[in-house]
Design a protein around this motif. Structure first.
Motif, PDB file in Angstrom:
ATOM      1  N   PHE A   5      -7.325  -6.368 -13.808  1.00  5.37           N
ATOM      2  CA  PHE A   5      -6.201  -5.520 -13.446  1.00  5.37           C
ATOM      3  C   PHE A   5      -6.172  -5.300 -11.942  1.00  5.37           C
ATOM      4  N   PHE A   6      -4.982  -5.173 -11.411  1.00  9.62           N
ATOM      5  CA  PHE A   6      -4.797  -4.950  -9.990  1.00  9.62           C
ATOM      6  C   PHE A   6      -4.328  -3.530  -9.757  1.00  9.62           C
ATOM      7  N   ARG A   7      -4.508  -3.076  -8.551  1.00  7.09           N
ATOM      8  CA  ARG A   7      -3.974  -1.783  -8.140  1.00  7.09           C
ATOM      9  C   ARG A   7      -2.767  -2.013  -7.236  1.00  7.09           C
ATOM     10  N   ASP A   8      -1.927  -1.009  -7.155  1.00  3.50           N
ATOM     11  CA  ASP A   8      -0.810  -1.068  -6.225  1.00  3.50           C
ATOM     12  C   ASP A   8      -1.350  -1.095  -4.800  1.00  3.50           C
ATOM     13  N   THR A   9      -0.662  -1.831  -3.945  1.00  2.00           N
ATOM     14  CA  THR A   9      -0.979  -1.841  -2.516  1.00  2.00           C
ATOM     15  C   THR A   9       0.307  -1.533  -1.765  1.00  2.00           C
ATOM     16  N   GLU A  10       0.223  -1.552  -0.464  1.00  2.00           N
ATOM     17  CA  GLU A  10       1.413  -1.298   0.343  1.00  2.00           C
ATOM     18  C   GLU A  10       2.501  -2.339   0.075  1.00  2.00           C
ATOM     19  N   LYS A  11       2.096  -3.596  -0.173  1.00  2.00           N
ATOM     20  CA  LYS A  11       3.061  -4.674  -0.330  1.00  2.00           C
ATOM     21  C   LYS A  11       3.215  -5.198  -1.748  1.00  2.00           C
ATOM     22  N   THR A  12       2.372  -4.742  -2.676  1.00  2.00           N
ATOM     23  CA  THR A  12       2.471  -5.237  -4.048  1.00  2.00           C
ATOM     24  C   THR A  12       2.430  -4.096  -5.051  1.00  2.00           C
ATOM     25  N   ARG A  13       2.955  -4.382  -6.221  1.00  2.00           N
ATOM     26  CA  ARG A  13       2.893  -3.465  -7.349  1.00  2.00           C
ATOM     27  C   ARG A  13       2.219  -4.209  -8.489  1.00  2.00           C
ATOM     28  N   ARG A  18      -1.159  -8.808 -13.459  1.00  2.00           N
ATOM     29  CA  ARG A  18      -0.355  -9.534 -12.464  1.00  2.00           C
ATOM     30  C   ARG A  18       0.148  -8.577 -11.407  1.00  2.00           C
ATOM     31  N   ARG A  19       0.673  -9.169 -10.350  1.00  2.00           N
ATOM     32  CA  ARG A  19       1.267  -8.385  -9.276  1.00  2.00           C
ATOM     33  C   ARG A  19       2.639  -8.943  -8.946  1.00  2.00           C
ATOM     34  N   ARG A  20       3.445  -8.094  -8.369  1.00  2.00           N
ATOM     35  CA  ARG A  20       4.746  -8.494  -7.853  1.00  2.00           C
ATOM     36  C   ARG A  20       4.926  -7.815  -6.503  1.00  2.00           C
ATOM     37  N   PRO A  21       5.862  -8.300  -5.700  1.00  2.00           N
ATOM     38  CA  PRO A  21       6.096  -7.636  -4.415  1.00  2.00           C
ATOM     39  C   PRO A  21       6.571  -6.202  -4.608  1.00  2.00           C
ATOM     40  N   ASN A  22       6.180  -5.351  -3.669  1.00  2.00           N
ATOM     41  CA  ASN A  22       6.640  -3.968  -3.656  1.00  2.00           C
ATOM     42  C   ASN A  22       8.008  -3.957  -2.988  1.00  2.00           C
ATOM     43  N   GLY A  23       9.001  -4.127  -3.763  1.00  2.00           N
ATOM     44  CA  GLY A  23      10.361  -4.166  -3.258  1.00  2.00           C
ATOM     45  C   GLY A  23      11.273  -4.570  -4.392  1.00  2.00           C
ATOM     46  N   SER A  24      12.530  -4.612  -4.097  1.00  2.00           N
ATOM     47  CA  SER A  24      13.479  -5.046  -5.116  1.00  2.00           C
ATOM     48  C   SER A  24      14.648  -5.731  -4.442  1.00  2.00           C
ATOM     49  N   MET A  25      15.286  -6.590  -5.210  1.00  2.00           N
ATOM     50  CA  MET A  25      16.487  -7.271  -4.747  1.00  2.00           C
ATOM     51  C   MET A  25      17.668  -6.714  -5.518  1.00  2.00           C
ATOM     52  N   PRO A  26      18.816  -6.667  -4.866  1.00  2.00           N
ATOM     53  CA  PRO A  26      20.015  -6.284  -5.614  1.00  2.00           C
ATOM     54  C   PRO A  26      20.253  -7.274  -6.755  1.00  2.00           C
ATOM     55  N   ILE A  27      20.839  -6.801  -7.822  1.00  2.00           N
ATOM     56  CA  ILE A  27      21.095  -7.656  -8.979  1.00  2.00           C
ATOM     57  C   ILE A  27      21.940  -8.863  -8.586  1.00  2.00           C
ATOM     58  N   GLU A  28      22.854  -8.686  -7.654  1.00  3.14           N
ATOM     59  CA  GLU A  28      23.701  -9.802  -7.231  1.00  3.14           C
ATOM     60  C   GLU A  28      22.877 -10.921  -6.592  1.00  3.14           C
ATOM     61  N   ASP A 121       6.211  -9.965   2.713  1.00  2.00           N
ATOM     62  CA  ASP A 121       5.241 -11.053   2.665  1.00  2.00           C
ATOM     63  C   ASP A 121       3.995 -10.552   1.948  1.00  2.00           C
ATOM     64  N   CYS A 122       3.651 -11.210   0.847  1.00  2.00           N
ATOM     65  CA  CYS A 122       2.485 -10.828   0.059  1.00  2.00           C
ATOM     66  C   CYS A 122       2.069 -12.023  -0.791  1.00  2.00           C
ATOM     67  N   LEU A 125       4.491 -13.353  -3.572  1.00  2.00           N
ATOM     68  CA  LEU A 125       5.641 -14.052  -3.000  1.00  2.00           C
ATOM     69  C   LEU A 125       5.207 -15.408  -2.437  1.00  2.00           C
ATOM     70  N   ARG A 126       4.084 -15.439  -1.730  1.00  2.00           N
ATOM     71  CA  ARG A 126       3.606 -16.710  -1.169  1.00  2.00           C
ATOM     72  C   ARG A 126       3.311 -17.720  -2.278  1.00  2.00           C
ATOM     73  N   ALA A 127       2.752 -17.259  -3.394  1.00  2.00           N
ATOM     74  CA  ALA A 127       2.485 -18.160  -4.521  1.00  2.00           C
ATOM     75  C   ALA A 127       3.795 -18.721  -5.072  1.00  2.00           C
ATOM     76  N   MET A 128       4.815 -17.882  -5.186  1.00  2.00           N
ATOM     77  CA  MET A 128       6.113 -18.345  -5.675  1.00  2.00           C
ATOM     78  C   MET A 128       6.726 -19.337  -4.694  1.00  2.00           C
ATOM     79  N   LEU A 129       6.642 -19.036  -3.411  1.00  2.00           N
ATOM     80  CA  LEU A 129       7.178 -19.950  -2.407  1.00  2.00           C
ATOM     81  C   LEU A 129       6.433 -21.281  -2.436  1.00  2.00           C
TER      82      LEU A 129
END
Length: 150
Positions: A5-13, A18-28, A121-122, A125-129
């Motif tokens: 298990f991971f913990r939240d960081t400044e750039k990830t949740r 698993r982790r994902r970037p700490n941010g969101s994109m508009p649905i569009e 940048d986290c 995201l880098r793994a996805m890129l």
């Protein structure tokens, strides 16, 4: 801490293991990305180096969108259409044309731009890129008369 298990960081949740970037994109923006990915996947169904990587990317983006919309502001039809429904009909060709290859590369470059614009940048995201870069490499190598490996 459990190593799975991971913990939240400044750039990830964190979510589970698993982790994902700490941010969101508009649905569009998610919808635009989904349109690009579904289009490239439809034309590369028999090119595993492209198709399988993009399938994983869209699955991850679907997870990220689900976490970003935990308040359930999206209706189910719109949510499922973002990355999965409404895809163009798949082409089952073992070859591709130069025009489709160029279009696919342009679409994947746009996806990369949008992701970098909307997420910090986290590592997730880098793994996805990286997967998108590998898909682009496979698409570039898929010559207009080249056959898909058996």
């Amino acid at each position: 801490m459990d190593p799975l298990f991971f913990r939240d960081t400044e750039k990830t949740r964190a979510f589970g293991y698993r982790r994902r970037p700490n941010g969101s994109m508009p649905i569009e923006v998610h919808e635009e990305i989904g349109t690009h990915i579904k289009s490239v996947m439809a034309h590369s169904f028999l090119r595993p180096g492209v198709y399988q990587r993009l399938d994983r990317v869209r699955g991850e983006l679907d997870d990220w969108l689900q976490r970003e919309d935990e308040g359930r502001t999206l209706d189910n039809d719109r949510f499922f259409a973002v990355h999965f429904h409404g895809a163009p009909e798949s082409t089952y060709s073992r070859t591709t044309t130069g025009a489709l290859r160029v279009e696919g590369l342009s679409r994947l470059e746009r996806v990369e731009q949008l992701l970098q614009q909307h997420y910090p940048d986290c590592e997730p995201l880098r793994a996805m890129l990286g997967r998108l870069g590998s898909a682009k490499k496979s698409l570039r190598c898929w010559g207009a008369t080249g056959k898909v490996p058996a």
